[in-house]
Design an enzyme around this catalytic site. Structure first.
Site, mmCIF file in Angstrom:
data_model
loop_
_atom_site.group_PDB
_atom_site.id
_atom_site.type_symbol
_atom_site.label_atom_id
_atom_site.label_comp_id
_atom_site.label_asym_id
_atom_site.label_seq_id
_atom_site.Cartn_x
_atom_site.Cartn_y
_atom_site.Cartn_z
ATOM 1 N N ASP A 1 -0.715 -9.825 -10.679
ATOM 2 C CA ASP A 1 -0.537 -9.428 -9.466
ATOM 3 C C ASP A 1 0.443 -8.496 -9.302
ATOM 4 O O ASP A 1 1.242 -8.139 -10.159
ATOM 5 C CB ASP A 1 0.481 -10.811 -8.691
ATOM 6 C CG ASP A 1 0.607 -10.169 -7.177
ATOM 7 O OD1 ASP A 1 -0.387 -10.084 -6.608
ATOM 8 O OD2 ASP A 1 1.926 -10.257 -6.926
ATOM 9 N N HIS B 1 -5.109 -10.397 -7.382
ATOM 10 C CA HIS B 1 -4.654 -9.338 -6.750
ATOM 11 C C HIS B 1 -5.988 -8.590 -6.557
ATOM 12 O O HIS B 1 -6.446 -7.953 -7.320
ATOM 13 C CB HIS B 1 -3.564 -8.649 -7.354
ATOM 14 C CG HIS B 1 -3.136 -7.443 -6.591
ATOM 15 N ND1 HIS B 1 -2.080 -7.214 -5.873
ATOM 16 C CD2 HIS B 1 -3.894 -6.056 -6.472
ATOM 17 C CE1 HIS B 1 -2.041 -6.043 -5.438
ATOM 18 N NE2 HIS B 1 -3.000 -5.587 -5.843
ATOM 19 N N ASN C 1 5.082 -9.457 -12.703
ATOM 20 C CA ASN C 1 5.122 -7.949 -12.834
ATOM 21 C C ASN C 1 6.626 -7.485 -12.846
ATOM 22 O O ASN C 1 7.249 -6.818 -11.914
ATOM 23 C CB ASN C 1 4.663 -7.196 -11.536
ATOM 24 C CG ASN C 1 4.762 -7.490 -10.128
ATOM 25 O OD1 ASN C 1 5.567 -8.658 -9.980
ATOM 26 N ND2 ASN C 1 4.628 -6.878 -9.009
ATOM 27 N N HIS D 1 8.083 -12.753 -5.771
ATOM 28 C CA HIS D 1 8.595 -11.791 -6.825
ATOM 29 C C HIS D 1 10.015 -11.877 -6.906
ATOM 30 O O HIS D 1 10.916 -11.589 -5.997
ATOM 31 C CB HIS D 1 8.219 -10.342 -6.328
ATOM 32 C CG HIS D 1 6.894 -10.071 -6.393
ATOM 33 N ND1 HIS D 1 5.763 -9.784 -7.305
ATOM 34 C CD2 HIS D 1 5.774 -10.132 -5.326
ATOM 35 C CE1 HIS D 1 4.696 -9.683 -6.998
ATOM 36 N NE2 HIS D 1 4.560 -10.090 -5.524
ATOM 37 N N HIS E 1 12.949 -5.075 -2.239
ATOM 38 C CA HIS E 1 12.918 -3.820 -2.884
ATOM 39 C C HIS E 1 14.593 -3.305 -2.300
ATOM 40 O O HIS E 1 14.937 -3.623 -1.059
ATOM 41 C CB HIS E 1 12.187 -2.731 -2.290
ATOM 42 C CG HIS E 1 10.606 -3.044 -3.075
ATOM 43 N ND1 HIS E 1 10.464 -2.662 -4.479
ATOM 44 C CD2 HIS E 1 9.464 -3.428 -2.580
ATOM 45 C CE1 HIS E 1 9.300 -3.135 -4.842
ATOM 46 N NE2 HIS E 1 8.758 -3.511 -3.700
ATOM 47 N N GLY F 1 6.122 -3.536 -0.203
ATOM 48 C CA GLY F 1 6.577 -4.919 -0.284
ATOM 49 C C GLY F 1 7.791 -5.049 0.717
ATOM 50 O O GLY F 1 8.420 -4.343 1.167
ATOM 51 N N HIS G 1 3.820 -17.903 -4.405
ATOM 52 C CA HIS G 1 3.705 -16.134 -4.492
ATOM 53 C C HIS G 1 4.904 -15.455 -4.098
ATOM 54 O O HIS G 1 5.297 -15.141 -3.008
ATOM 55 C CB HIS G 1 2.474 -15.669 -3.518
ATOM 56 C CG HIS G 1 2.217 -14.260 -3.968
ATOM 57 N ND1 HIS G 1 0.621 -13.706 -4.100
ATOM 58 C CD2 HIS G 1 2.844 -13.029 -4.684
ATOM 59 C CE1 HIS G 1 0.798 -12.270 -4.369
ATOM 60 N NE2 HIS G 1 2.092 -12.188 -4.765
ATOM 61 N N ASP H 1 4.847 -13.890 -0.500
ATOM 62 C CA ASP H 1 4.492 -12.631 -1.380
ATOM 63 C C ASP H 1 6.165 -11.850 -1.239
ATOM 64 O O ASP H 1 6.078 -10.537 -0.989
ATOM 65 C CB ASP H 1 3.438 -11.626 -1.040
ATOM 66 C CG ASP H 1 3.010 -10.485 -1.976
ATOM 67 O OD1 ASP H 1 3.676 -10.645 -2.877
ATOM 68 O OD2 ASP H 1 2.220 -9.631 -1.388
ATOM 69 N N ARG I 1 11.925 -10.321 -9.769
ATOM 70 C CA ARG I 1 12.390 -9.000 -10.341
ATOM 71 C C ARG I 1 13.266 -9.190 -11.528
ATOM 72 O O ARG I 1 13.817 -8.346 -11.811
ATOM 73 C CB ARG I 1 13.238 -8.669 -9.143
ATOM 74 C CG ARG I 1 12.593 -8.130 -7.916
ATOM 75 C CD ARG I 1 11.301 -7.309 -8.058
ATOM 76 N NE ARG I 1 10.866 -6.888 -6.763
ATOM 77 C CZ ARG I 1 9.463 -6.775 -6.530
ATOM 78 N NH1 ARG I 1 8.545 -6.848 -7.293
ATOM 79 N NH2 ARG I 1 9.188 -6.145 -5.336
HETATM 80 O O1 DOR Z 1 3.398 -5.119 -1.552
HETATM 81 C C1 DOR Z 1 3.465 -5.455 -2.512
HETATM 82 N N1 DOR Z 1 4.597 -5.555 -3.235
HETATM 83 N N2 DOR Z 1 2.283 -5.906 -3.196
HETATM 84 C C2 DOR Z 1 2.161 -6.196 -4.183
HETATM 85 O O2 DOR Z 1 1.225 -6.516 -4.844
HETATM 86 C C3 DOR Z 1 3.279 -6.287 -5.239
HETATM 87 C C4 DOR Z 1 4.538 -6.398 -4.663
HETATM 88 C C5 DOR Z 1 5.628 -5.904 -5.428
HETATM 89 O O3 DOR Z 1 5.886 -6.465 -6.613
HETATM 90 O O4 DOR Z 1 6.649 -5.227 -4.778
HETATM 91 ZN ZN ZN Z 2 -0.358 -8.823 -5.132
#
Ligand code: DOR
Ligand code: ZN
Length: 428
Positions: free
Chosen positions: A156, A183, A98, A66, A313, A328, A64, A309, A68
């Site tokens: 998610d 999610h 996402n 991200h 950012h 996040g 899991h 996860d 980007r």
């Molecule tokens: O904190 C989070 N950030 N929870 C999520 O489900 C998505 C993730 C994100 O994509 O930033």
């Molecule tokens: Zn999530």
């Protein structure tokens, strides 16, 4: 090219053994695993890697993250994320859909795989969206996504609100060998909330997200798994109430698996007291009781997997008022040492900690790795379990630096990461 990893302790998370073994790697594969002292050849074309005092473990697999890309390359790219993963001891990561556009079709899945190939570093497995555009309205083309290389399905970042759509996803996904990852969030309950709803949110005057927002959806997924007799995987478990529901479901033989992330067993809602947006995450950091329940869940096998996860950012989303900040935190370079803290605390045996960081996620997604065997692929990590350091921003290889663990004293680090016999990371 032959590589000889000598003198280390090899961990097999499946047989739960820790043994003094050498590994011989030829090309991309492990050719031999032998007790220390058996392999003696020293020839110029044999690269020796000294691993005494170190742990040699299957390459870590994060189900899991991200990354980007496409769309938010200013936060992370597949290349920067894959490099951070390698530095964290990972040999494979599965990236959530996402992005912008979301990964809901063959073109995006193929693009991710191409970028990953170009980057090198680690294996990147795309997880495709359950619903078109992650809007919750109409399923994506599971067969086409599987053919393109997707290894799982998830919306998610967003819950699948429509229970009937989720039911059909659970029914169709196994036909294509894909696991559905949920999610769990009731957006009517969580709306407007920015942290856990409890005594701290009341004290500091922030709108809360109750644990029920998570466990209501956890229960729905369990109920649908029972109805359909098809497996479901629960992402980022944060609440004691969710752990209890999953425990009961497993006792009842319902095919449910679950993951949590290191921040849910390391931090609680008090971390938000200074309005530090680095502690803003969804689901939110909860109470010390929830943290204890997540640890029990890990120990008892209720929670199968530790995933990161990893959610990068930029300051644009984080250096703002708490209410307006993005949810996040990054996690690829802190997951291993934070999970090793659980081993030192006596919550997990080392072999089980490694299992939750490698084999368990690989099995759920049906991807290779998670074990070191003769003839198997040489995806492995050499860990120095005794290395102590402060986690400072200059160590962060991710493009974003949004970690709540900056400044924390950590113990244990990935010293070398190897993917398919190739060294992709070596600590200086
Ligand atoms: O904190 C989070 N950030 N929870 C999520 O489900 C998505 C993730 C994100 O994509 O930033
Ligand atoms: Zn999530």
């Amino acid at each position: 090219m032959i590589t000889w990893i000598r003198g280390g302790d090899l961990i097999d998370p499946v047989s739960r053994k820790r043994e003094a073994l050498d590994l011989i790697i030829e090309g991309a594969k492990i050719s031999r695993i032998v007790p220390h002292g058996v392999f003696q050849e020293v020839r110029p074309h044999i690269r020796q890697i000294e691993a005494s005092g170190k742990l040699v473990v299957p390459g870590l697999i994060d189900m899991h993250v991200h990354l980007r890309e496409p769309g938010h390359e200013y936060k992370e790219t597949i290349a920067t994320g894959a490099r951070a993963a390698a530095a964290g001891g990972y040999t494979a990561v599965a990236c959530m859909p996402n992005t912008d556009p979301p990964n809901d079709c063959r073109a995006v899945t193929e693009f991710i795989l191409e970028q990953a190939e170009r980057a090198g570093f680690v294996r990147v497995y795309p997880i495709a969206a359950i619903s078109k555009g992650q809007t919750g309205e109409g399923l994506t083309d599971f067969g086409d996504l599987k053919a393109a290389g997707a290894v799982g399905l998830s919306d998610d970042g967003f819950p699948v609100v429509n229970s009937e759509l989720m039911r059909r996803a659970l029914e169709y996904a196994p036909f294509y060998g894909l696991r559905v990852i949920s999610h769990c969030e009731d957006r009517n309950l969580s709306a407007g909330g920015v942290m856990h709803e409890g005594v701290v949110s009341t004290q500091i005057g922030l709108a809360g997200i109750p644990d029920a927002s998570e466990d209501i959806m956890v229960y729905r997924e369990i109920s649908l798994a029972r109805l359909t007799k098809k497996p479901v995987h629960i992402a980022h478990v944060s609440a004691a109430s969710s752990v209890q529901l999953i425990r009961r479901a497993k006792e009842d033989g319902i095919p449910v698996t679950a993951e949590t992330a290191p921040h849910y067993f390391t931090l609680d809602h008090r971390r938000v007291m200074g309005y530090d947006t680095l502690a803003k995450v969804n689901p939110p950091l909860r109470t010390p009781e929830d943290v204890a329940a997540v640890k029990s869940g890990l120990r008892e096998g209720v929670i199968d997997v530790v995933a990161t996860d990893h959610a990068p950012h930029s300051p644009l989303e984080k250096d703002v008022e708490f209410d307006r900040a993005a949810f996040g935190m990054i996690g690829l370079q802190t997951a291993l040492p934070l999970t090793l803290e659980l081993v030192r605390e006596g919550v997990l045996e080392l072999v089980d900690a490694i299992n939750k960081l490698s084999w368990a996620g690989a099995t759920i997604l049906g991807v290779p790795g998670g074990r070191l065997v003769e003839g198997g692929i040489a995806d492995l990590t050499i860990i120095d379990p005794d290395y102590e350091y402060a986690f400072e921003p200059d160590r962060i290889l991710s493009k974003s630096k949004n970690s709540p663990f900056i400044g924390r004293k950590l113990k244990g680090i990935a010293e070398l990461t190897m993917v398919g016999g190739r060294v992709v990371w070596e600590k200086k």
